[in-house]
Design a protein around this motif. Structure first.
Motif, PDB file in Angstrom:
ATOM      1  N   ALA A  40       0.839  -1.205   0.000  1.00 19.41           N
ATOM      2  CA  ALA A  40       0.000   0.000   0.000  1.00 19.41           C
ATOM      3  C   ALA A  40       0.873   1.254   0.000  1.00 19.41           C
ATOM      4  O   ALA A  40       0.607   2.216  -0.723  1.00 19.41           O
ATOM      5  N   LYS A  41       1.923   1.211   0.802  1.00 24.15           N
ATOM      6  CA  LYS A  41       2.809   2.375   0.913  1.00 24.15           C
ATOM      7  C   LYS A  41       3.508   2.627  -0.424  1.00 24.15           C
ATOM      8  O   LYS A  41       3.570   3.755  -0.913  1.00 24.15           O
ATOM      9  N   ARG A  42       4.014   1.550  -1.017  1.00 22.29           N
ATOM     10  CA  ARG A  42       4.723   1.655  -2.285  1.00 22.29           C
ATOM     11  C   ARG A  42       3.816   2.229  -3.379  1.00 22.29           C
ATOM     12  O   ARG A  42       4.245   3.030  -4.194  1.00 22.29           O
ATOM     13  N   GLN A  43       2.557   1.806  -3.367  1.00 19.64           N
ATOM     14  CA  GLN A  43       1.624   2.242  -4.419  1.00 19.64           C
ATOM     15  C   GLN A  43       0.844   3.502  -4.057  1.00 19.64           C
ATOM     16  O   GLN A  43       0.016   3.957  -4.829  1.00 19.64           O
ATOM     17  N   LYS A  44       1.068   4.025  -2.861  1.00 19.32           N
ATOM     18  CA  LYS A  44       0.284   5.179  -2.351  1.00 19.32           C
ATOM     19  C   LYS A  44      -1.208   4.855  -2.325  1.00 19.32           C
ATOM     20  O   LYS A  44      -2.052   5.643  -2.760  1.00 19.32           O
ATOM     21  N   LEU A  45      -1.533   3.690  -1.805  1.00 13.11           N
ATOM     22  CA  LEU A  45      -2.925   3.268  -1.656  1.00 13.11           C
ATOM     23  C   LEU A  45      -3.431   3.643  -0.264  1.00 13.11           C
ATOM     24  O   LEU A  45      -2.787   3.323   0.729  1.00 13.11           O
ATOM     25  N   SER A  46      -4.582   4.324  -0.204  1.00  6.58           N
ATOM     26  CA  SER A  46      -5.204   4.594   1.100  1.00  6.58           C
ATOM     27  C   SER A  46      -5.969   3.363   1.546  1.00  6.58           C
ATOM     28  O   SER A  46      -6.607   2.699   0.739  1.00  6.58           O
ATOM     29  N   TYR A  47      -5.932   3.073   2.837  1.00  6.33           N
ATOM     30  CA  TYR A  47      -6.694   1.939   3.359  1.00  6.33           C
ATOM     31  C   TYR A  47      -6.918   2.134   4.850  1.00  6.33           C
ATOM     32  O   TYR A  47      -6.215   2.913   5.496  1.00  6.33           O
ATOM     33  N   TRP A  48      -7.919   1.431   5.363  1.00  7.75           N
ATOM     34  CA  TRP A  48      -8.266   1.545   6.771  1.00  7.75           C
ATOM     35  C   TRP A  48      -8.467   0.143   7.339  1.00  7.75           C
ATOM     36  O   TRP A  48      -9.159  -0.673   6.730  1.00  7.75           O
ATOM     37  N   GLU A  49      -7.871  -0.119   8.481  1.00 13.63           N
ATOM     38  CA  GLU A  49      -8.087  -1.401   9.159  1.00 13.63           C
ATOM     39  C   GLU A  49      -9.316  -1.226  10.028  1.00 13.63           C
ATOM     40  O   GLU A  49      -9.296  -0.494  11.009  1.00 13.63           O
ATOM     41  N   ILE A  50     -10.424  -1.833   9.614  1.00 17.40           N
ATOM     42  CA  ILE A  50     -11.708  -1.519  10.251  1.00 17.40           C
ATOM     43  C   ILE A  50     -12.210  -2.609  11.185  1.00 17.40           C
ATOM     44  O   ILE A  50     -13.234  -2.426  11.842  1.00 17.40           O
ATOM     45  N   GLY A  51     -11.541  -3.747  11.241  1.00 15.85           N
ATOM     46  CA  GLY A  51     -12.064  -4.788  12.122  1.00 15.85           C
ATOM     47  C   GLY A  51     -11.310  -6.090  11.995  1.00 15.85           C
ATOM     48  O   GLY A  51     -10.208  -6.137  11.449  1.00 15.85           O
TER      49      GLY A  51
END
Ligand code: CO
Ligand code: CO
Length: 307
Positions: free
Chosen positions: A284-295
């Motif tokens: 995600a960091k390498r690709q600049k992907l936003s994400y959220w750990e939701i559960g």
């Protein structure tokens, strides 16, 4: 069942053997939710392609499906819708190779997308295991914001963030999920986070525990929902799914509707095993992907627990 069928109905897309390849097939058609034809074409394309990414695949070709009221529609509108879709397909490294149009009272547009997927990289909607971490890659609120826009409660500029999410391909999310060895994945569309999470939880014979405060929301979603703005689909989803969802005491109806809000071209919901989470974060960091750990995924029988 036909031995060539690898994933049948019920998942984001079908997968079948085609020679030595595994082919991913899906179709989705939607009605306009923005004024600009080019933007609508791009949104609809991203939405249709998404089901290929949700299977861990890569799109290759697409066919356009178009419905329009014959005399009312100018050729320019259709041309620009197609142009938006073609450009989005290009971004996805896929090509429009044909299509079909029919006369229809209401304008609609979508794609039938064909892609390929590696044998050991297929991301089914089932297969999540207790201990997995649940990741969401786009904020919720697209349905609520679109419906406020249709009612002229918000302006074009307020819809901007939603449009930018809807035109974002789930390509990076799919790459990160495959890289992390995700156990299961789906994209969040018409049934909202609750509906799609339930489908995953049920298919995986597990429960999903989702922390509401970690669920990302588009700006204005909360206040619009509080003022009673929610599409009919959100109400339908909530009615349909709520008996399999455990909400905390006093959890408001407006927040329940946010979790049920139908998304167009929503993000991926991914069940990542703990041993894969650092690979997901790196990708995600390498690709600049936003994400959220939701559960997280726990032992259970196909329910959602909101905390
Ligand atoms: Co889907
Ligand atoms: Co679909």
């Amino acid at each position: 069942m036909d031995p060539r069928v690898i994933v049948g109905p019920g998942d984001d897309a079908g997968v079948c053997l085609f020679g030595n390849d595994r082919m991913v097939l899906t179709v989705d058609v939607i009605t306009p939710l923005v004024d600009d034809p080019y933007t609508f074409g791009a949104i609809s394309a991203a939405n249709s392609i998404s089901d290929v990414y949700a299977m861990g695949g890569t799109p290759v070709t697409a066919l356009a499906v178009l419905g329009f009221p014959s005399c009312e529609f100018e050729h320019d509108v259709i041309k620009n819708v197609i142009r938006g879709a073609v450009d989005k397909l290009k971004e996805a490294d896929a090509t429009l190779i044909g299509g079909h149009s029919i006369e229809d009272a209401e304008f609609k547009f979508g794609l039938a997308v064909t892609g390929r997927v590696d044998k050991d990289k297929i991301l089914k909607a089932q297969g999540a295991k207790a201990g997995d971490i649940l990741i969401l890659t786009k904020p919720l609120g697209i349905g609520i914001l679109s419906s406020a826009f249709k009612k002229a409660i918000i302006k074009n500029k307020d819809l901007k963030a939603a449009i930018s999410q809807m035109t974002t391909l789930n390509k990076k999310a799919s790459i990160a999920a495959v890289r992390a060895g995700a156990h299961a994945a789906t994209d969040i569309t018409g049934f909202g986070l609750l509906g799609h999470a339930l489908n995953m939880a049920k298919g995986s014979k597990t429960d999903f525990v989702i922390s509401f405060k970690h669920v990302p929301l588009l700006k204005k979603t909360k206040e619009l929902s509080a003022s009673g703005i929610a599409p009919k689909g959100a109400h339908n989803n909530l009615n349909f799914f709520s008996d399999r969802v455990i909400f905390p005491e006093g959890f408001s109806k407006e927040d329940k509707l946010i979790l049920s809000d139908p998304q167009t071209s929503g993000g991926l919901l991914i069940a990542v095993p703990q041993e894969g989470i650092s690979r997901f974060r790196q990708s995600a960091k390498r690709q600049k992907l936003s994400y959220w750990e939701i559960g997280r995924v726990v032992k259970g029988k196909g329910r959602i627990v909101i905390e």
